[in-house]
Write a protein that holds these residues in place. Structure first.
Motif, short mmCIF file in Angstrom:
data_model
loop_
_atom_site.label_atom_id
_atom_site.label_comp_id
_atom_site.label_asym_id
_atom_site.label_seq_id
_atom_site.Cartn_x
_atom_site.Cartn_y
_atom_site.Cartn_z
N LEU A 120 0.81 -1.22 0.00
CA LEU A 120 0.00 0.00 0.00
C LEU A 120 0.84 1.27 0.00
N ALA A 121 2.15 1.14 -0.14
CA ALA A 121 3.04 2.30 -0.01
C ALA A 121 2.74 3.38 -1.05
N ARG A 122 2.53 3.01 -2.29
CA ARG A 122 2.29 4.03 -3.33
C ARG A 122 0.87 4.59 -3.24
N LEU A 123 -0.05 3.78 -2.77
CA LEU A 123 -1.39 4.30 -2.48
C LEU A 123 -1.31 5.37 -1.41
N LYS A 124 -0.51 5.13 -0.38
CA LYS A 124 -0.36 6.11 0.71
C LYS A 124 0.19 7.42 0.17
N GLN A 125 1.20 7.37 -0.69
CA GLN A 125 1.76 8.59 -1.27
C GLN A 125 0.70 9.39 -2.01
N ARG A 126 -0.06 8.70 -2.85
CA ARG A 126 -1.10 9.35 -3.63
C ARG A 126 -2.18 9.95 -2.72
N PHE A 127 -2.60 9.17 -1.73
CA PHE A 127 -3.71 9.60 -0.87
C PHE A 127 -3.32 10.78 -0.01
N ILE A 128 -2.13 10.76 0.56
CA ILE A 128 -1.68 11.87 1.40
C ILE A 128 -1.55 13.14 0.57
N ASN A 129 -1.04 13.02 -0.63
CA ASN A 129 -0.97 14.19 -1.52
C ASN A 129 -2.36 14.73 -1.81
N TYR A 130 -3.31 13.83 -2.00
CA TYR A 130 -4.70 14.23 -2.23
C TYR A 130 -5.26 14.99 -1.02
N ILE A 131 -5.03 14.47 0.17
CA ILE A 131 -5.51 15.12 1.40
C ILE A 131 -4.90 16.50 1.56
#
Length: 218
Positions: A120-131
């Motif tokens: 889930l590491a790359r999902l986390k990067q994308r999601f945090i940037n979104y937030i």
């Protein structure tokens, strides 16, 4: 048979997901995987360094697909941060549900420790940037260091909330995953109530819902 000359990232992800769902495991090797799907092994390395990085990319693609759908919606672009996040959740979990067999296969054995799972590491990067780009209202703190701490707290809390929701969805046995939809509604509302500090009703409502689900499960 001649090897495929054009092979995209999406093609390789599709081949990989199909293999995992058909055989219940990763391909034995990248060479064997490429040979089975009739493309040169080098084409794999143009997009991924390993099956592990490919798996991380799958969840990033799920996020990107959800975000792309939302960005095409004129209504979404007019929403405040709360309703944008709510829309993201519903769209993202629709995509997860459409790929549930694969997601369950990848996450089910480690769903109790999702926070540390590398896939889930790359999902986390994308999601945090979104937030970070949602422009969520925060306390007005006249001190840079404290403001940075607050920003970090919001992004990490939002990520934890997404993980908790994924865990809830993995365990959800309700028809059409309607309990997950209800959980999303209550948890997003509660998180914004907490940030705004204008109402704790959402937090209480979420607590009651989780307690009821736990009692029912027992």
């Amino acid at each position: 048979m001649a090897k495929k000359k054009t092979i995209t990232e999406s093609d390789i992800i599709g081949f990989y997901m199909d293999h995992v769902l058909t055989y219940g495991e990763q391909p034995k090797s990248i060479y064997a995987f490429a040979k089975t799907n009739n493309f040169e092994e080098q084409k794999f390395y143009e997009h991924f360094s390993s099956f592990e990085t490919l798996e991380q990319c799958v969840f990033k693609v799920f996020f990107d697909n959800a975000h792309e759908v939302l960005e095409k919606s004129e209504d979404y672009l007019t929403f405040d941060s709360r309703n944008k996040l709510l829309s993201f959740y519903y769209t993202f979990f629709e995509i997860l549900t459409a790929n549930r067999s694969y997601v369950v296969h990848v996450l089910d054995d480690c769903k109790n420790q999702l926070k540390t799972i590398k896939v889930l590491a790359r999902l986390k990067q994308r999601f945090i940037n979104y937030i970070e780009h949602l422009n969520i209202s925060k306390f007005d703190i006249k001190q840079e260091q404290l403001d940075n701490i607050q920003n970090k707290s919001i992004t990490e809390t939002a990520w934890l909330q997404l993980l908790v929701t994924m865990k809830f969805w993995l365990d959800d046995t309700s028809s059409g995953f309607e309990k997950t939809d209800l959980f999303i509604e209550k948890s997003v509302k509660a998180s914004f109530d907490f940030i705004d500090t204008t109402s704790f009703k959402g937090l209480i409502d979420l607590g009651k819902f989780l307690y009821k689900e736990k009692m029912h499960a027992n």
